[in-house]
Design an enzyme around this catalytic site. Structure first.
Site, PDB file in Angstrom:
ATOM      1  N   ASP A  21       0.645  -1.165   0.161  1.00 58.08           N
ATOM      2  CA  ASP A  21       0.113  -0.100   0.024  1.00 58.08           C
ATOM      3  C   ASP A  21       1.074   1.270  -0.032  1.00 58.08           C
ATOM      4  OD1 ASP A  21      -2.497  -1.510   0.070  1.00 58.08           O
ATOM      5  OD2 ASP A  21      -2.567  -1.474   2.215  1.00 58.08           O
TER       6      ASP A  21
ATOM      7  N   GLU B 253     -11.625  -0.750  -2.824  1.00 62.70           N
ATOM      8  CA  GLU B 253     -10.646   0.182  -1.613  1.00 62.70           C
ATOM      9  C   GLU B 253      -9.584   0.636  -2.216  1.00 62.70           C
ATOM     10  OE1 GLU B 253      -9.666  -2.882   1.127  1.00 62.70           O
ATOM     11  OE2 GLU B 253      -8.418  -4.170  -0.497  1.00 62.70           O
TER      12      GLU B 253
END
Ligand code: NAG
Ligand code: NAG
EC number: 3.2.1.99
Length: 324
Positions: free
Chosen positions: A30, A196
């Protein structure tokens, strides 16, 4: 028949260009990337203990692990969550200060909070933690995967993961939302709403909402069915605050979202993406992926994630991942 399969294979194999190269420490999870104003040094922040910080003189490396942004963890306390286990950093620069939004969360639950820290240099340990930014709890969304943007002088945060997917909230200041309430900007009605990691990026006359669709995971013991793993989608909007549509005109509140990058070659399940405005190259899509060879050899959990990047070409009005 064989020839048809062979042609299909070639077509699939060349669906996306090769990722950009990386040398040195190429692990990430991420990522959030930014160039430091003072010297152009590249910073890559990742989910990890105290927020993992890597730096490099160039996009390609050599990348070095220089330590934790918040070595003492966050001041946020969440039941059952280690305050050093910090997720999904998002870093931007404004008015002489770097701001880092970050997450504490209990995996797969809505027990989550978004916090913020500031620094003048981004060096490990130089960050001042300000704690919770104050997004109200709501069963509609999960307060993870923050992403900051300024639209016509008003600052916003995008966030969300599963449940009712992606929301946007106006900020009263970079440190808090005040009494502003979030509104939904993207939603996939299918299955359990696997959307997401949103990232909003302005280019030309549009705001482009990048997000990760599909199943994230360590891809070790059980793999999702082919095509259900992480990939990068995009929607766009003229206002940046709503009415996002995909390339076919489908509303992104109604399961729209054009795929611009998915598994190919050694790049399995690209996602967790963002866009860096490189001082030389312009817009660069960066992401994590899982090397296919590591997946095939049984994987080694999140330690297997790697950093990938490609320049983006917006000349058609939609971002296209460019060959290096
Ligand atoms: C971490 O905590 C220790 C002990 O309280 C303190 O000495 C140190 O300055 C802290 N480090 C940072 C970066 O805040
Ligand atoms: C929506 O979810 C379905 C089922 O997981 C998936 O096939 C589709 O690609 C998703 N679309 C978007 C835009 O996320």
């Amino acid at each position: 028949m064989l020839a048809i399969f062979f042609c299909l294979f070639i077509a699939l194999a060349s669906a996306y260009p090769a990722r950009g190269p990386c040398t040195g420490d190429c692990w990430t999870h991420d990522p959030s990337m930014i160039q430091r104003e003072s010297d152009g040094t590249y910073f890559r922040f990742s989910t990890g203990t105290g927020v993992n910080t890597m730096t490099s003189p160039s996009l390609t490396g050599p990348w070095s692990d220089v330590g934790a942004a918040l070595p003492n963890g966050s001041k946020i306390t969440l039941d059952g969550v280690d305050s050093h286990d910090i997720w999904a950093p998002d870093v931007h620069y404004q008015g002489g200060t770097y701001y880092m939004y970050y997450v504490l969360s209990k995996l797969g639950t809505q027990t989550s909070q978004i916090g913020v820290a500031t620094s003048k240099t981004m060096e490990p340990g130089s960050w001042t933690d300000h704690g919770i930014i104050g997004i109200p709890a709501n069963s509609a969304y999960n307060r993870i995967d923050p992403n900051w943007i300024s639209i016509n002088g008003q600052q916003y945060l995008q966030f969300g993961s599963y449940w009712q997917d992606i929301y946007q909230v106006a900020l009263e200041s970079p440190l808090g939302v005040g009494f502003n309430t979030p509104h939904q900007i993207a939603y996939n009605a299918s299955l359990n709403h696997r959307v997401e990691g949103s990232f909003l990026y302005q280019h030309g006359g549009f705001y482009y909402l990048f997000f990760s669709g599909g199943i994230a995971g360590s891809y070790t013991a059980t793999y999702p069915a082919q095509g259900e793993e992480y990939r990068v989608h995009v929607c766009r909007s003229a206002s940046g605050t709503g009415h996002f549509v995909d390339e076919s005109g489908r509303s992104c509140l109604e399961s729209g979202g054009t795929i611009i990058l998915a598994s190919h070659d050694q790049v399995y399940a690209p996602g967790g993406q963002g866009v860096l405005t490189d001082k030389d190259l312009g817009p660069v899509l960066y992401y994590h992926y899982y090397p296919l060879s590591v997946k095939q050899s049984g994987g080694n959990g999140i330690a297997g994630y790697m950093y990938g990047w490609n320049e983006l070409d917006f000349s058609t009005g939609w971002p296209v991942v460019k060959a290096v």
